[in-house]
Structures are given as structure tokens and as C-alpha cells.
Design an enzyme around this catalytic site. Structure first.
Site, short mmCIF file in Angstrom:
data_model
loop_
_atom_site.label_atom_id
_atom_site.label_comp_id
_atom_site.label_asym_id
_atom_site.label_seq_id
_atom_site.Cartn_x
_atom_site.Cartn_y
_atom_site.Cartn_z
N GLY A 1 0.81 -1.22 0.00
CA GLY A 1 0.00 0.00 0.00
C GLY A 1 0.84 1.26 0.00
N ASP B 1 -3.47 -7.23 -4.17
CA ASP B 1 -4.38 -7.00 -3.06
C ASP B 1 -3.85 -7.77 -1.84
OD1 ASP B 1 -6.42 -7.00 -1.20
OD2 ASP B 1 -7.99 -7.64 -2.61
N ASN C 1 1.90 -2.28 5.50
CA ASN C 1 1.39 -0.93 5.70
C ASN C 1 -0.04 -0.74 5.20
OD1 ASN C 1 1.71 2.19 5.84
ND2 ASN C 1 1.21 1.78 3.69
N SER D 1 -1.89 1.23 15.05
CA SER D 1 -2.44 2.57 15.26
C SER D 1 -2.61 2.79 16.76
CB SER D 1 -3.81 2.67 14.59
OG SER D 1 -4.49 3.83 15.03
N TYR E 1 -11.94 -0.94 12.93
CA TYR E 1 -10.54 -0.53 12.70
C TYR E 1 -9.68 -0.80 13.94
CZ TYR E 1 -6.73 2.70 11.35
OH TYR E 1 -5.52 3.26 11.05
N LYS F 1 -6.47 -3.32 14.32
CA LYS F 1 -5.13 -2.81 14.68
C LYS F 1 -4.65 -3.40 16.01
CE LYS F 1 -4.52 -0.17 11.09
NZ LYS F 1 -3.50 -0.52 10.08
P1 NAD Z 1 -3.67 6.05 2.72
O1 NAD Z 1 -5.11 5.78 2.48
O2 NAD Z 1 -3.10 7.39 2.38
O3 NAD Z 1 -2.77 4.95 1.96
C1 NAD Z 1 -3.03 3.58 2.08
C2 NAD Z 1 -2.65 2.88 0.79
O4 NAD Z 1 -2.96 1.48 0.95
C3 NAD Z 1 -3.45 3.38 -0.42
O5 NAD Z 1 -2.57 3.68 -1.49
C4 NAD Z 1 -4.38 2.20 -0.75
O6 NAD Z 1 -4.71 2.09 -2.12
C5 NAD Z 1 -3.55 1.02 -0.27
N1 NAD Z 1 -4.37 -0.17 -0.02
C6 NAD Z 1 -5.60 -0.23 0.56
N2 NAD Z 1 -6.03 -1.49 0.58
C7 NAD Z 1 -5.06 -2.25 0.03
C8 NAD Z 1 -4.93 -3.64 -0.24
N3 NAD Z 1 -5.89 -4.51 0.08
N4 NAD Z 1 -3.78 -4.09 -0.83
C9 NAD Z 1 -2.80 -3.22 -1.16
N5 NAD Z 1 -2.88 -1.89 -0.95
C10 NAD Z 1 -3.99 -1.42 -0.37
O7 NAD Z 1 -3.42 5.69 4.25
P2 NAD Z 1 -2.22 6.08 5.24
O8 NAD Z 1 -2.72 7.13 6.14
O9 NAD Z 1 -0.96 6.27 4.49
O10 NAD Z 1 -2.17 4.73 6.10
C11 NAD Z 1 -1.13 3.75 5.98
C12 NAD Z 1 -1.25 2.81 7.16
O11 NAD Z 1 -1.07 3.54 8.37
C13 NAD Z 1 -2.61 2.12 7.28
O12 NAD Z 1 -2.45 0.79 7.72
C14 NAD Z 1 -3.31 2.94 8.35
O13 NAD Z 1 -4.31 2.21 9.00
C15 NAD Z 1 -2.16 3.29 9.25
N6 NAD Z 1 -2.41 4.47 10.09
C16 NAD Z 1 -2.64 5.71 9.55
C17 NAD Z 1 -2.88 6.78 10.41
C18 NAD Z 1 -3.13 8.17 9.88
O14 NAD Z 1 -3.43 9.06 10.70
N7 NAD Z 1 -3.03 8.43 8.59
C19 NAD Z 1 -2.88 6.60 11.79
C20 NAD Z 1 -2.64 5.32 12.30
C21 NAD Z 1 -2.39 4.27 11.44
#
Ligand code: NAD
Length: 248
Positions: free
Chosen positions: A13, A64, A91, A143, A156, A160
Site C-alpha cells: 500500500g 491485493d 502498511n 495505530s 478498525y 489494529k
Molecule cells: P492512505 O489511504 O493514504 O494509503 C493507504 C494505501 O494502501 C493506499 O494507497 C491504498 O490504495 C492502499 N491499499 C488499501 N487497501 C489495500 C490492499 N488490500 N492491498 C494493497 N494496498 C492497499 O493511508 P495512510 O494514512 O498512508 O495509512 C497507511 C497505514 O497507516 C494504514 O495501515 C493505516 O491504518 C495506518 N495508520 C494511519 C494513520 C493516519 O493518521 N493516517 C494513523 C494510524 C495508522
């Protein structure tokens, strides 16, 4: 010598957000980068070019992470293209927020499948190559919500939290083969995932963060470098929060 010189990293991702930032940071430290996303769009293609311009190898794969069979095929392809997987960053993740009263079964199932089962799929598919090379670093993206819970995010949060249990178990299973497994618990990080929040919700969060700002993807990427590198060679089964000190 850079921190990840000659290492091969696979990040799920990573077309945008935190994954993208980790890919760039790892490349700057000398790692070759294989990364996935659901679709290889313009953003993914330009990331490949940006990484290649840093003098390391890069390839994007449409895969995926929640699909077991696709992960097995992916790992075989990455091994053919790169020869090894030294670092795996799980990720990829999604949200489908709602109060339990309004949450559908489909929203529950999808979040568990994409956020939790994906980590089982990817870790299982890549473990034999790490076992053979008797080394490896696995970094799982949890998270703060997985540690503390959050109203409106029970699916969610459960995914996590489950990932933390998985991380600690794999650290115990694979530690004797010099394979480390740790998790990062980001707080409120500015990405596409959080841009849906209203200005009021955003301000409310920031007011409660001791460092008084939202996090940047680079803040998370710095810890991901630490957990992938020899700097953390005696660290496994841990969760590091990157959240500006926030309490939920
Ligand atoms: P984002 O939505 O900007 O990016 C996530 C990416 O994952 C996207 O490009 C999406 O297309 C891809 N994706 C989704 N499902 C997928 C799958 N089944 N297979 C392959 N790729 C897939 O999100 P982000 O904020 O960069 O989050 C990244 C990670 O960090 C996630 O696991 C999220 O839960 C975690 N996270 C984010 C935050 C935040 O505040 N942004 C906080 C805590 C945890």
C-alpha cells in the site's frame, strides 16, 4: 555506509501516504524497493521514477494484500525480480468508520480482511525466504486506536489491536532465526486517510496532542527506518507509538 545499504524491502500500500514516505526514506538509506498497491496508477509510477533517481532499484506491483493467493504470487515475483526480501512493511490499511449501531457486517468484514488478514497473508508468504536467509525485519502498521480504542472505529480498532497480538506472537516464533517483528502505532498523521475529517474534528485532535501538531508521514517513516535497520537489532515484539504524545 547508509543504514539500509543493499537491503531489499517490500512495502504494501505504498502508492501514497505513509507507505510512500517509507519507500522514499528506505531508498534514501540505500534499499532497493518493491512496493504494492491495489492499482498501479500515476502516483505509483511516479514513485518508481523518484526512487530510481536515487540510484536504487524500484518496482511497483498491483496486488491485493487481503487476498492470500495474490500474496503468494507476489512474493514469488518479488523474489524473482530482487533475489531476496530483507524487510517487509505491512502498511496497507483502510477505514470504514461508523458507530456499532450503524456498522454493517460488510464494513466489519472488509476492515478485518484488509488490515489484519493481509498481515497474516504477507508474513506467511515471505517467512520461508527469511527463515532460509536467517534474518529479516518485519514492520507492521498498527495505530494508537489499536492500543486505546476509539468510538466509531470498533472495526478498525479491533483490526489494529489484533495486529499487535500477531506482531508479538511472530516475534516469539521467529526470533531464534534472527527475524524481528515490531509494530508502529501512528497517531493523527496527515494523509488521504485523515483528510476526510472536518476542520472541527481536526482542531479537536490537535488541541489534545502534547506536541500541538498533526504528524507527517515522514515522522512515521523515521521510526520505520529504525525498526528495519541494525539500529534496532535487539528490539522485537514491540509497539512504538508515533503520535506526538497523544492520549485518545
Ligand atoms: P492512505 O489511504 O493514504 O494509503 C493507504 C494505501 O494502501 C493506499 O494507497 C491504498 O490504495 C492502499 N491499499 C488499501 N487497501 C489495500 C490492499 N488490500 N492491498 C494493497 N494496498 C492497499 O493511508 P495512510 O494514512 O498512508 O495509512 C497507511 C497505514 O497507516 C494504514 O495501515 C493505516 O491504518 C495506518 N495508520 C494511519 C494513520 C493516519 O493518521 N493516517 C494513523 C494510524 C495508522
Amino acid at each position: 555506509m547508509k543504514l539500509l545499504e543493499n537491503k531489499k524491502a517490500l512495502i504494501t500500500g505504498a502508492a501514497r501516504g505513509i507507505g510512500r514516505s517509507i519507500a522514499l526514506r528506505y531508498a534514501a538509506e540505500g534499499a532497493d524497493i518493491a512496493f504494492t498497491d491495489i492499482r498501479i496508477d500515476d502516483a505509483a509510477q511516479s514513485l518508481v521514477q523518484e526512487i530510481e533517481a536515487m540510484g536504487v532499484k524500484a518496482k511497483a506491483y498491483a496486488s491485493d494484500a487481503s487476498n492470500f493467493g495474490e500474496c503468494e504470487i507476489l512474493i514469488a515475483e518479488v523474489l524473482k525480480d530482487f533475489g531476496a526480501i530483507d524487510i517487509l512493511v505491512n502498511n496497507a490499511g483502510i477505514t470504514r468508520d461508523n458507530l456499532l449501531m450503524r456498522m454493517t457486517e460488510a464494513d466489519w468484514d472488509l476492515v478485518i480482511k484488509v488490515n489484519l488478514k493481509s498481515v497474516f497473508n504477507m508474513t506467511k508468504a515471505s517467512q520461508s525466504t527469511m527463515l532460509k536467509q536467517r534474518s529479516g525485519a518485519i514492520v507492521n502498521m498498527s495505530s494508537v486506536v489499536g492500543l486505546e480504542g476509539n468510538a466509531g472505529q470498533s472495526n478498525y480498532s479491533a483490526s489494529k489491536a489484533g495486529l499487535i497480538g500477531f506482531t508479538k506472537s511472530i516475534a516469539q516464533e521467529l526470533g531464534s532465526r534472527n527475524i524481528r517483528c515490531n509494530a508502529i502505532a501512528p497517531g493523527f498523521i496527515e494523509t488521504a486517510m485523515t483528510e476526510k475529517l472536518t476542520p472541527e474534528v481536526r482542531e479537536g485532535w490537535i488541541k489534545n496532542i502534547p506536541l500541538r501538531r498533526s504528524g507527517k508521514p515522514e515522522d512515521v517513516a523515521n521510526i520505520a527506518v529504525f525498526l528495519a535497520s541494525e539500529l534496532s537489532s535487539y528490539v522485537t515484539g514491540q509497539v512504538i507509538s508515533v503520535c506526538g504524545g497523544m492520549k485518545m
